[in-house]
Design an enzyme around this catalytic site. Structure first.
Site, PDB file in Angstrom:
ATOM      1  N   TYR A 144       0.836  -1.208   0.000  1.00 36.74           N
ATOM      2  CA  TYR A 144       0.000   0.000   0.000  1.00 36.74           C
ATOM      3  C   TYR A 144       0.869   1.255   0.000  1.00 36.74           C
ATOM      4  CZ  TYR A 144      -3.705   3.255   1.147  1.00 36.74           C
ATOM      5  OH  TYR A 144      -4.582   4.307   1.117  1.00 36.74           O
ATOM      6  N   GLU A 146       4.157   1.714  -0.639  1.00 37.67           N
ATOM      7  CA  GLU A 146       5.020   1.891  -1.811  1.00 37.67           C
ATOM      8  C   GLU A 146       4.173   2.098  -3.070  1.00 37.67           C
ATOM      9  OE1 GLU A 146       7.953   2.558  -1.263  1.00 37.67           O
ATOM     10  OE2 GLU A 146       9.036   1.123  -0.024  1.00 37.67           O
ATOM     11  N   PHE A 190     -14.301   0.374  16.609  1.00 40.24           N
ATOM     12  CA  PHE A 190     -14.729   0.790  17.956  1.00 40.24           C
ATOM     13  C   PHE A 190     -16.219   1.138  17.980  1.00 40.24           C
ATOM     14  CE2 PHE A 190     -10.296   2.364  19.639  1.00 40.24           C
ATOM     15  CZ  PHE A 190      -9.844   1.053  19.589  1.00 40.24           C
ATOM     16  N   GLN A 203      -5.336  -2.233  19.885  1.00 41.87           N
ATOM     17  CA  GLN A 203      -4.128  -2.975  19.529  1.00 41.87           C
ATOM     18  C   GLN A 203      -2.929  -2.373  20.249  1.00 41.87           C
ATOM     19  OE1 GLN A 203      -4.269  -3.004  15.213  1.00 41.87           O
ATOM     20  NE2 GLN A 203      -5.838  -4.591  15.211  1.00 41.87           N
ATOM     21  N   GLY A 206      -1.269   0.758  22.260  1.00 40.30           N
ATOM     22  CA  GLY A 206      -2.397   1.640  22.622  1.00 40.30           C
ATOM     23  C   GLY A 206      -1.980   3.095  22.729  1.00 40.30           C
ATOM     24  N   PRO A 271       2.559   2.311  12.301  1.00 41.73           N
ATOM     25  CA  PRO A 271       3.153   3.609  12.627  1.00 41.73           C
ATOM     26  C   PRO A 271       2.829   4.038  14.057  1.00 41.73           C
ATOM     27  CG  PRO A 271       2.117   3.680  10.469  1.00 41.73           C
ATOM     28  CD  PRO A 271       1.740   2.367  11.090  1.00 41.73           C
ATOM     29  N   GLN A 273       3.098   7.085  15.390  1.00 35.57           N
ATOM     30  CA  GLN A 273       2.474   8.394  15.548  1.00 35.57           C
ATOM     31  C   GLN A 273       2.102   8.940  14.169  1.00 35.57           C
ATOM     32  OE1 GLN A 273       5.448  10.880  17.362  1.00 35.57           O
ATOM     33  NE2 GLN A 273       6.991  10.394  15.830  1.00 35.57           N
TER      34      GLN A 273
HETATM   35  N1  UDP Z   1      -6.341  -0.308  15.884  1.00 39.12           N
HETATM   36  C1  UDP Z   1      -6.811  -0.692  17.134  1.00 39.12           C
HETATM   37  N2  UDP Z   1      -7.894  -1.497  17.209  1.00 39.12           N
HETATM   38  C2  UDP Z   1      -8.573  -1.936  16.123  1.00 39.12           C
HETATM   39  C3  UDP Z   1      -8.108  -1.537  14.840  1.00 39.12           C
HETATM   40  C4  UDP Z   1      -6.994  -0.733  14.760  1.00 39.12           C
HETATM   41  O1  UDP Z   1      -6.240  -0.302  18.170  1.00 39.12           O
HETATM   42  O2  UDP Z   1      -9.564  -2.661  16.289  1.00 39.12           O
HETATM   43  C5  UDP Z   1      -5.171   0.588  15.797  1.00 39.12           C
HETATM   44  C6  UDP Z   1      -4.062   0.137  14.846  1.00 39.12           C
HETATM   45  O3  UDP Z   1      -3.130  -0.657  15.540  1.00 39.12           O
HETATM   46  C7  UDP Z   1      -3.463   1.459  14.427  1.00 39.12           C
HETATM   47  C8  UDP Z   1      -4.621   2.452  14.518  1.00 39.12           C
HETATM   48  O4  UDP Z   1      -5.620   1.811  15.277  1.00 39.12           O
HETATM   49  O5  UDP Z   1      -2.477   1.860  15.362  1.00 39.12           O
HETATM   50  C9  UDP Z   1      -5.204   2.851  13.180  1.00 39.12           C
HETATM   51  O6  UDP Z   1      -5.488   1.698  12.435  1.00 39.12           O
HETATM   52  P1  UDP Z   1      -6.320   1.784  11.073  1.00 39.12           P
HETATM   53  O7  UDP Z   1      -6.228   0.442  10.425  1.00 39.12           O
HETATM   54  O8  UDP Z   1      -7.658   2.335  11.329  1.00 39.12           O
HETATM   55  O9  UDP Z   1      -5.554   2.891  10.223  1.00 39.12           O
HETATM   56  P2  UDP Z   1      -4.025   3.041   9.755  1.00 39.12           P
HETATM   57  O10 UDP Z   1      -3.148   2.138  10.559  1.00 39.12           O
HETATM   58  O11 UDP Z   1      -4.037   2.706   8.310  1.00 39.12           O
HETATM   59  O12 UDP Z   1      -3.735   4.457  10.040  1.00 39.12           O
END
Ligand code: UDP
Length: 315
Positions: A144, A146, A190, A203, A206, A271, A273
Site C-alpha cells: 500500500y 510503496e 470501535f 491494539q 495503545g 506507525p 504516531q
Molecule cells: N487499531 C486498534 N484497534 C482496532 C483496529 C486498529 O487499536 O480494532 C489501531 C491500529 O493498531 C493502528 C490504529 O488503530 O495503530 C489505526 O489503524 P487503522 O487500520 O484504522 O488505520 P491506519 O493504521 O491505516 O492508520
C-alpha cells in the site's frame, strides 16, 4: 505546444514541459465539467460524488470494482442524467498509470488521493509534505505504502514530461457515515463494537496515535485542491491527535459507558504516531477541518446503528 529552452551551444538543451492539451481550454471545460471518479462507490469517493453532483454543471462518471465500495452508497444518483456508474477494475499502481494515460489523452486535470502512509513510521512529527518518509519496503503494509509512493512518482513524471495538470492530496485517517463496518479500521471497529456491546479492541501498545478527519471536511479539502492552482502534495487531515486508548475511552463514554476495553496483538510496522502539519493546506487552499472528533462520532454512530439495525436505547 512543447517549448525548447536553450541554454546556449555548450549546454544540453532542457525541455520545458509541454502545454496542457488545448482541450483543457475548450469551451466545455469552462462551462461544464465531466469528472471521472475511480473508487467513487467507496466511502470517501461516494461523499465526493454527492458534493460534486450538487453543481449542475458537473457530469460525474464513477468507475468502481465494488471490492470494498458498494452501489448502495450511490443509489440516489443511479438513473440521474448527469451520472454514470461503470463496474471496472483499476488496480492501485497500474490504475494510476491507466488513468494518467486517459488524462493525457483527453487533456484532463487529475487528482491523486495519496496517503499519509507515504510517511511510513514517521521520524518527523507532525508530518510536513517535504518529509520523505520512513517506509519498510518489504513489510506487510509496503504494497500500500510503496504503491502510493510510486503513484505520486508517476503523477510527477507525467507532469514534467507531458505537462499534465496534476494535484496530489495526502489524506490522513478519515471517518464518517458509509465507512465499511467490518474492514478493521479503528474508528469503524470501535463504533461497531460499542453498538454491538462487544469489547473495544485496542491494539498494543495503545499509545500509538492517529489524527481523524471527518469525511465532509476531507471532501471539501479535495475539491479546493482540485479547483486551485497548486500541484501539491498537500496534506489533508485533521491535526487533532489521539492515542488509540484515548479514542477507545471517547467512544466508550459517548456510545456505551458499560462496554469493556481490551488490548490485543498488533500487526507489524504499525506507525507509532501520525499527525498532519496542515500549514500548506491553510495557506494555499484556505482550508482547515471544522468537525471535531466528538462532533463526528455521533454522526457516524447514527449511520452505523441504521445499517446494523440496532437502535439506541439512550432515550
Ligand atoms: N487499531 C486498534 N484497534 C482496532 C483496529 C486498529 O487499536 O480494532 C489501531 C491500529 O493498531 C493502528 C490504529 O488503530 O495503530 C489505526 O489503524 P487503522 O487500520 O484504522 O488505520 P491506519 O493504521 O491505516 O492508520
Amino acid at each position: 505546444m512543447a517549448k525548447e529552452v536553450s541554454q546556449g551551444d555548450n549546454h544540453a538543451s532542457v525541455k520545458a514541459p509541454p502545454e496542457p492539451s488545448p482541450l483543457r481550454k475548450a469551451k466545455f471545460f469552462k462551462a461544464n465539467m465531466r469528472i471521472l471518479i475511480t473508487g467513487g462507490a467507496g466511502f470517501i469517493g461516494s461523499h465526493l460524488v454527492d458534493k460534486l453532483m450538487e453543481n449542475e454543471k458537473n457530469e460525474v462518471i464513477v468507475a468502481d470494482n465494488y471490492f470494498t465500495g458498494s452501489k448502495d452508497n450511490l443509489k440516489k444518483w443511479i438513473g440521474h442524467p448527469r451520472f454514470e456508474l461503470i463496474r471496472h477494475d483499476v488496480t492501485e499502481v497500474i490504475g494510476t498509470l491507466n488513468v494518467l494515460g486517459l488524462a493525457k489523452r483527453v487533456g484532463a486535470r487529475i487528482l491523486l488521493t495519496s496517503t499519509s502512509e507515504v510517511y511510513g513510521d514517521p521520524l518527523v512529527h507532525p508530518q510536513t509534505e517535504d518529509y520523505w518518509g520512513n517506509v519498510n519496503p518489504i513489510g506487510v503494509r509496503s504494497c500500500y505504502d510503496e504503491g502510493k509512493r510510486v503513484a505520486e512518482t508517476l503523477m510527477f513524471d507525467y507532469h514534467r514530461q507531458h505537462g499534465l495538470e496534476i494535484r496530489i492530496a495526502r489524506i490522513f485517517n478519515t471517518y464518517g457515515p458509509r465507512m465499511n463496518i467490518d474492514d478493521g479500521r479503528v474508528v469503524s471497529n470501535f463504533i461497531a463494537q460499542a453498538i454491538r456491546d462487544e469489547p473495544l479492541t485496542v491494539q498494543l501498545p495503545g499509545t500509538q496515535t492517529r489524527s481523524f478527519c471527518y469525511v465532509s471536511d476531507m471532501v471539501d479539502g479535495l475539491i479546493r485542491l482540485m479547483e486551485g492552482d497548486n500541484t501539491g502534495p498537500i496534506n489533508i487531515g485533521n491535526p487533532g491527535e489521539f492515542t488509540m486508548l484515548e479514542l477507545a475511552e471517547t467512544v466508550k463514554e459517548m456510545i456505551n459507558p458499560e462496554v469493556k476495553i481490551v488490548t490485543v496483538e498488533n500487526t507489524p510496522d504499525d506507525p507509532r504516531q501520525r499527525k498532519p502539519d496542515i500549514t500548506k493546506a491553510k495557506e494555499l487552499l484556505g482550508w482547515e477541518p471544522k468537525i471535531k472528533l466528538r462532533e463526528g462520532i455521533p454522526l457516524m454512530e447514527e449511520d452505523f446503528r441504521q445499517r446494523l439495525g440496532i437502535p439506541s436505547n439512550k432515550n
